[in-house]
Design an enzyme around this catalytic site. Sequence first.
Site, short mmCIF file in Angstrom:
data_model
loop_
_atom_site.label_atom_id
_atom_site.label_comp_id
_atom_site.label_asym_id
_atom_site.label_seq_id
_atom_site.Cartn_x
_atom_site.Cartn_y
_atom_site.Cartn_z
N ARG A 199 -54.99 8.99 43.22
CA ARG A 199 -54.95 9.49 44.49
C ARG A 199 -56.24 10.18 44.79
O ARG A 199 -56.94 10.64 44.05
CB ARG A 199 -53.87 10.44 44.45
CG ARG A 199 -52.43 9.65 44.40
CD ARG A 199 -51.24 10.51 45.01
NE ARG A 199 -51.23 11.95 45.03
CZ ARG A 199 -50.85 12.70 45.77
NH1 ARG A 199 -50.34 12.35 47.15
NH2 ARG A 199 -50.55 14.12 45.49
N LYS B 23 -48.90 14.09 31.82
CA LYS B 23 -48.65 12.75 32.50
C LYS B 23 -48.80 11.59 31.56
O LYS B 23 -49.73 11.34 30.84
CB LYS B 23 -50.07 12.80 33.30
CG LYS B 23 -49.98 11.85 34.36
CD LYS B 23 -50.82 12.33 35.81
CE LYS B 23 -51.14 11.20 36.74
NZ LYS B 23 -51.33 11.38 37.85
N ARG C 110 -48.18 21.55 41.49
CA ARG C 110 -48.54 22.12 39.90
C ARG C 110 -47.49 23.05 39.43
O ARG C 110 -46.90 23.96 40.22
CB ARG C 110 -49.70 22.79 39.99
CG ARG C 110 -51.00 22.06 40.32
CD ARG C 110 -51.56 21.24 39.19
NE ARG C 110 -52.50 20.36 39.72
CZ ARG C 110 -52.49 18.97 40.29
NH1 ARG C 110 -51.24 18.68 40.32
NH2 ARG C 110 -53.44 18.40 40.35
#
Length: 318
Positions: free
Chosen positions: A117, A182, A316
């Site tokens: 992104r 991730k 976050r």
Amino acid sequence: MKEHSIKLSILNTLADGNFHSGEGLGEQLGISRAAVSKHIKGIQAWGVDVFSVQGKGYKLAQPMQLLNQQRLQDKVNVPLALIPVIDSTNQHLLERIHSLESGSVCLAEYQSQGRGRRGREWVSPFGCNLYLSMYWRLEAGMAGAMGLSLVVGVAIVEAMEKLGIEGIKLKWPNDLYYQDKKLAGILVEMSGQAGSAAHLVIGMGMNLRMAGDTQGITQPWSCLSEVTEQDIDRNELAAELINTLENALNEYEMSGMQGFVERWNRLDNFLGREIKLIMGNREVSGVARGINEQGGVLIETEQGIETYIGGEISLRGI
Ligand code: ATP
Ligand code: BTN
């Protein structure tokens, strides 16, 4: 292009994980040992862990299962292009968007300019992960795109669960997480005008067994090999994910976000946890309360539950 095809042939031979001599590889390809050595350097620059031992030759640090166009095409119903070395699979489809059939897929083994992104880099070493993109013509137009990107994430995690792969979670708006790290990212890019159909490219990068240089990754990350001990067939998994994407997009066109909020919330990595939302210079802290029917993220602050939506927001954990 020819240069790539020589490197790809060398990799095809090395994929078995055994030693292969420079001389043997050169003979096979009709090139000198020095040329082989030059191509090996190029292969290393693609992020492949290949080493040499004097008197034995070259060997991959771990065997590699390469993607196979025919095997993939046999398992999916959409047009598919496997381009082993590419800048970005999303970019490839975006450049051809007006000549593609909805559902067309592009897959790669290595991306020189894989992106996340807001133009961030997606680290894409050769042969060990999945990089795939699908073009979709969304009749509902751009307004439907936000919800769609969340639906895609849910569908992928559910498909992994069907394969017996448990413990993968979602981070709003479209990351897959494993144990707070991730594992995969989804990037939806679009071209279209307000009021008409949206032309979307949905890209997904999933780490399977990442090796080599990962310096470009600026946050904790995970690989599928950490999630499961199953020996994952890359072609099978890629085909499964393509079919999952196609089904999820069809389902979204028919029923929208209906039923998806609960499905998302079950998989939300941060549900009930302290988070902050970062929007440029502004931050909001609170407790994550899942998503709403518009695809916005809910956060409970001292003022009550607030909803935020938009591509410029980063979530976050605290
Ligand atoms: P957000 O959009 O919420 O800020 P993000 O921090 O995950 O999410 P993105 O904008 O999605 O950031 O950008 C991609 C991020 O993923 C970068 O932080 C980058 O360091 C990281 N990254 C790049 N390649 C990989 C990879 N192969 N696996 C995991 N993470 C990666
Ligand atoms: C993110 O988390 O920021 C999204 C990462 C998306 C990466 C995939 S890999 C296939 C496709 N091609 C790209 O250049 N990006 C997406």
